[in-house]
Design a protein around this motif. Sequence first.
Motif, PDB file in Angstrom:
ATOM      1  N   ILE A   1       0.840  -1.205   0.000  1.00 20.66           N
ATOM      2  CA  ILE A   1       0.000   0.000   0.000  1.00 20.66           C
ATOM      3  C   ILE A   1       0.872   1.252   0.000  1.00 20.66           C
ATOM      4  O   ILE A   1       0.642   2.194  -0.771  1.00 20.66           O
ATOM      5  CB  ILE A   1      -0.972  -0.002   1.196  1.00 20.66           C
ATOM      6  CG1 ILE A   1      -1.967  -1.147   1.075  1.00 20.66           C
ATOM      7  CG2 ILE A   1      -1.696   1.338   1.301  1.00 20.66           C
ATOM      8  CD1 ILE A   1      -2.810  -1.378   2.322  1.00 20.66           C
ATOM      9  N   PHE A   2       1.899   1.262   0.852  1.00 21.48           N
ATOM     10  CA  PHE A   2       2.789   2.422   0.962  1.00 21.48           C
ATOM     11  C   PHE A   2       3.465   2.708  -0.378  1.00 21.48           C
ATOM     12  O   PHE A   2       3.464   3.847  -0.848  1.00 21.48           O
ATOM     13  CB  PHE A   2       3.846   2.177   2.041  1.00 21.48           C
ATOM     14  CG  PHE A   2       4.742   3.348   2.286  1.00 21.48           C
ATOM     15  CD1 PHE A   2       4.370   4.347   3.165  1.00 21.48           C
ATOM     16  CD2 PHE A   2       5.961   3.448   1.641  1.00 21.48           C
ATOM     17  CE1 PHE A   2       5.194   5.429   3.398  1.00 21.48           C
ATOM     18  CE2 PHE A   2       6.793   4.523   1.866  1.00 21.48           C
ATOM     19  CZ  PHE A   2       6.415   5.519   2.743  1.00 21.48           C
ATOM     20  N   PHE A   3       4.046   1.685  -0.987  1.00 23.26           N
ATOM     21  CA  PHE A   3       4.733   1.907  -2.254  1.00 23.26           C
ATOM     22  C   PHE A   3       3.758   2.191  -3.390  1.00 23.26           C
ATOM     23  O   PHE A   3       4.095   2.899  -4.343  1.00 23.26           O
ATOM     24  CB  PHE A   3       5.686   0.760  -2.571  1.00 23.26           C
ATOM     25  CG  PHE A   3       6.929   0.823  -1.724  1.00 23.26           C
ATOM     26  CD1 PHE A   3       7.873   1.815  -1.920  1.00 23.26           C
ATOM     27  CD2 PHE A   3       7.128  -0.077  -0.695  1.00 23.26           C
ATOM     28  CE1 PHE A   3       9.006   1.899  -1.125  1.00 23.26           C
ATOM     29  CE2 PHE A   3       8.253  -0.009   0.102  1.00 23.26           C
ATOM     30  CZ  PHE A   3       9.193   0.983  -0.113  1.00 23.26           C
ATOM     31  N   GLY A   4       2.543   1.675  -3.310  1.00 24.19           N
ATOM     32  CA  GLY A   4       1.509   2.048  -4.277  1.00 24.19           C
ATOM     33  C   GLY A   4       1.179   3.532  -4.180  1.00 24.19           C
ATOM     34  O   GLY A   4       1.051   4.224  -5.201  1.00 24.19           O
ATOM     35  N   LEU A   5       1.042   4.028  -2.944  1.00 18.77           N
ATOM     36  CA  LEU A   5       0.810   5.461  -2.747  1.00 18.77           C
ATOM     37  C   LEU A   5       1.989   6.274  -3.260  1.00 18.77           C
ATOM     38  O   LEU A   5       1.808   7.318  -3.912  1.00 18.77           O
ATOM     39  CB  LEU A   5       0.581   5.765  -1.263  1.00 18.77           C
ATOM     40  CG  LEU A   5      -0.686   5.226  -0.619  1.00 18.77           C
ATOM     41  CD1 LEU A   5      -0.650   5.445   0.894  1.00 18.77           C
ATOM     42  CD2 LEU A   5      -1.907   5.875  -1.215  1.00 18.77           C
ATOM     43  N   LEU A   6       3.191   5.803  -2.994  1.00 22.66           N
ATOM     44  CA  LEU A   6       4.400   6.501  -3.420  1.00 22.66           C
ATOM     45  C   LEU A   6       4.495   6.567  -4.945  1.00 22.66           C
ATOM     46  O   LEU A   6       4.793   7.625  -5.518  1.00 22.66           O
ATOM     47  CB  LEU A   6       5.623   5.803  -2.833  1.00 22.66           C
ATOM     48  CG  LEU A   6       6.941   6.527  -2.857  1.00 22.66           C
ATOM     49  CD1 LEU A   6       6.870   7.801  -2.032  1.00 22.66           C
ATOM     50  CD2 LEU A   6       8.038   5.632  -2.311  1.00 22.66           C
ATOM     51  N   ILE A   7       4.218   5.464  -5.605  1.00 20.20           N
ATOM     52  CA  ILE A   7       4.262   5.429  -7.074  1.00 20.20           C
ATOM     53  C   ILE A   7       3.179   6.314  -7.668  1.00 20.20           C
ATOM     54  O   ILE A   7       3.423   7.079  -8.606  1.00 20.20           O
ATOM     55  CB  ILE A   7       4.139   3.971  -7.581  1.00 20.20           C
ATOM     56  CG1 ILE A   7       5.411   3.200  -7.231  1.00 20.20           C
ATOM     57  CG2 ILE A   7       3.854   3.914  -9.070  1.00 20.20           C
ATOM     58  CD1 ILE A   7       5.297   1.700  -7.412  1.00 20.20           C
ATOM     59  N   ASN A   8       1.972   6.242  -7.123  1.00 19.13           N
ATOM     60  CA  ASN A   8       0.872   7.066  -7.618  1.00 19.13           C
ATOM     61  C   ASN A   8       1.195   8.548  -7.460  1.00 19.13           C
ATOM     62  O   ASN A   8       0.988   9.337  -8.382  1.00 19.13           O
ATOM     63  CB  ASN A   8      -0.422   6.708  -6.892  1.00 19.13           C
ATOM     64  CG  ASN A   8      -1.645   7.278  -7.562  1.00 19.13           C
ATOM     65  OD1 ASN A   8      -1.651   7.545  -8.751  1.00 19.13           O
ATOM     66  ND2 ASN A   8      -2.697   7.461  -6.792  1.00 19.13           N
ATOM     67  N   ALA A   9       1.715   8.924  -6.297  1.00 20.18           N
ATOM     68  CA  ALA A   9       2.088  10.320  -6.062  1.00 20.18           C
ATOM     69  C   ALA A   9       3.204  10.739  -7.012  1.00 20.18           C
ATOM     70  O   ALA A   9       3.177  11.848  -7.566  1.00 20.18           O
ATOM     71  CB  ALA A   9       2.514  10.507  -4.608  1.00 20.18           C
ATOM     72  N   GLY A  10       4.167   9.872  -7.221  1.00 15.87           N
ATOM     73  CA  GLY A  10       5.273  10.182  -8.136  1.00 15.87           C
ATOM     74  C   GLY A  10       4.804  10.401  -9.559  1.00 15.87           C
ATOM     75  O   GLY A  10       5.245  11.337 -10.232  1.00 15.87           O
ATOM     76  N   PHE A  11       3.900   9.544 -10.031  1.00 17.32           N
ATOM     77  CA  PHE A  11       3.359   9.725 -11.379  1.00 17.32           C
ATOM     78  C   PHE A  11       2.584  11.030 -11.502  1.00 17.32           C
ATOM     79  O   PHE A  11       2.707  11.738 -12.504  1.00 17.32           O
ATOM     80  CB  PHE A  11       2.459   8.550 -11.781  1.00 17.32           C
ATOM     81  CG  PHE A  11       3.203   7.351 -12.275  1.00 17.32           C
ATOM     82  CD1 PHE A  11       4.188   7.467 -13.233  1.00 17.32           C
ATOM     83  CD2 PHE A  11       2.914   6.097 -11.781  1.00 17.32           C
ATOM     84  CE1 PHE A  11       4.885   6.360 -13.697  1.00 17.32           C
ATOM     85  CE2 PHE A  11       3.587   4.976 -12.230  1.00 17.32           C
ATOM     86  CZ  PHE A  11       4.583   5.107 -13.196  1.00 17.32           C
TER      87      PHE A  11
END
Length: 108
Positions: free
Chosen positions: A87-97
């Motif tokens: 979940i954390f890395f999904g949020l991080l990737i989404n925010a990065g995109f």
Amino acid sequence: MIQTLKNNTELHKAIFIVWQISGLISILVLSLVFFTTEDFLLSKIPTCPSQLQGSSCILCGSSRAFFEIKHLHFGKALQLNSSSIFIFFGLLINAGFLITYQLKNFRK
């Protein structure tokens, strides 16, 4: 049917808006984790109703697990919530995109 979905600009716009909103929520959650203290944030989060009933939900322990991930304690994060790292890395990737997309459009 597939051709109709490809040409449906309203659907494309709706999905794009939902993605932007989810990206903003991702940025907000990550900002709270990185720019607030654990004690402050955990004191503001109510106890999950599932825990009050003696069970747990998919998000139980995520707040504490996110702080453990912030400190690079991945094993402890997995103990608190087994899906927290994903979940954390999904949020991080989404925010990065979202940030990358906005910066590219800002330069145009």
